[in-house]
Design an enzyme around this catalytic site. Sequence first.
Site, PDB file in Angstrom:
ATOM      1  N   GLU A   8      81.687 -47.351 -12.282  1.00 11.12           N
ATOM      2  CA  GLU A   8      82.379 -48.586 -12.655  1.00 11.12           C
ATOM      3  C   GLU A   8      82.999 -48.509 -14.045  1.00 11.12           C
ATOM      4  OE1 GLU A   8      82.459 -51.679 -10.630  1.00 11.12           O
ATOM      5  OE2 GLU A   8      82.013 -50.170  -9.105  1.00 11.12           O
ATOM      6  N   CYS A  68      85.918 -57.524 -20.183  1.00 11.30           N
ATOM      7  CA  CYS A  68      86.459 -56.991 -18.927  1.00 11.30           C
ATOM      8  C   CYS A  68      87.914 -56.581 -19.076  1.00 11.30           C
ATOM      9  CB  CYS A  68      86.353 -58.040 -17.816  1.00 11.30           C
ATOM     10  SG  CYS A  68      84.688 -58.304 -17.177  1.00 11.30           S
ATOM     11  N   HIS A 125      77.754 -55.963 -13.923  1.00 10.68           N
ATOM     12  CA  HIS A 125      77.992 -54.857 -14.850  1.00 10.68           C
ATOM     13  C   HIS A 125      77.164 -55.078 -16.106  1.00 10.68           C
ATOM     14  CE1 HIS A 125      82.218 -54.348 -12.922  1.00 10.68           C
ATOM     15  NE2 HIS A 125      81.436 -53.392 -12.485  1.00 10.68           N
TER      16      HIS A 125
END
Length: 449
Positions: A175, A372, A251
């Site tokens: 990720e 993000c 995350h």
Amino acid sequence: MNKANEANFDGLVGPTHNYSGLSFGNVASLNNVDRPSHPKEAAKQGLTKMKALADLGFIQGVLAPHERPHIPSLRRLGFSGSDAQVLQKAAKKAPNILAAASSASCMWTANAATVSPSSDTHDGRIHFTPANLVNKFHRSIEHETTGSILAATFSNPKHFAHHQALPSVDHFGDEGAANHTRFCSEYGDRGIELFVYGMTAFDSTSPKPARFPARHTLEASEAVARLHGLSDSKVVYAQQKPDVIDAGVFHNDVIAVGNRNAHFYHQEAFLDTEKMQRDIMAAWEGNTEPFHFIEVPSHVVSVEDCVKSYLFNSQLLSHNPNDMTIVVPGECQNTPDVWNYLNALIASDGPINEVKVYDLKQSMSNGGGPACLRLRVVLTDEEHAAVNPHCLMNDALHSRLNQWVDQHYRDRLVEQDLADPRLLTESRTALDELTQIMHLGSVYDFQKI
């Protein structure tokens, strides 16, 4: 030590920004499904933050959006005919697949790649590995274009090394930088790279979440460290707490953030917090600066409030090790325990002494905050000079991109609009122009309808 600075490369929100609830495990994404989105507003909110940070003296770059709806993916899944017919057939037979192929999720460039600075790597170059994002179909189709955009932005092979994404299987679920951070005294120093993972893929007995998927594996982190030629003594691996993944922390950057000599995290972030601290301090040995572990207790701020406010999905920015600014979304101000904590934090004697708040509601509603939206890249002066200058934020680029958004983006978008061939034409026309604005070459490969 080489003099270096940390740059932030934010993803530019794409023309098909919409809320389809595609990210299982991301509470905000699931809660806002079927709401109308506002692509023009979303892009402008992102550009405002980029320009504000550039005005504060930080190096700020822009990464371009991808082609969406992604017709090649729909064709691979059996939808045929003209591009307009592909859209119509997908909308009729598989609207969920069309929604996935239309996602603007590449704007969250913390998931674009893992980046290691030249001071950490075996060959003295900056290394990029695009994340395979295999856990979600709509994101798994990103890495090829992401790699092309990164190569167009960081093109000089003397300074930049680009790797392929890891194999697209769950065992190597990657990720990107959302599960990676770096610690150092000065950015040009050899740093410590912290890789956080959700599960060990090849050990069925290892802890893992029960409700939501562990998207990132230890094996993926180890592979990236090998590809980048990192020193074993300067790499730390830590497992995210499975229970906190099940609480919506998909995350690590939703529950922790680091910068220079500070690690800011929640009490529930890691499976073994003491081991994480010991391993970082062992790797930190020899640094003259003190290291700061800033742990937020559960009784002060709950995990639920962390997820709601995105307190930790923030940016820690600094011009020196003991003078840090934390950049948070407006939702932090609207969450009393979080806002009270932040005010106490900046009034303390710790390294974080300023908070800045930005309105990112359009991104936040889809589950992405300030952290993000950005990919961190440490650059020496020579490396900075080798970056594509047309991707670096300044007054002229900010003005030009705002004009571009005004010309090409819709004010409002609902899921039914994704089947409209005119939206595809609008998106492709916009990206054609963007390649000229940002000098991206042939990163897009599409034909007109």
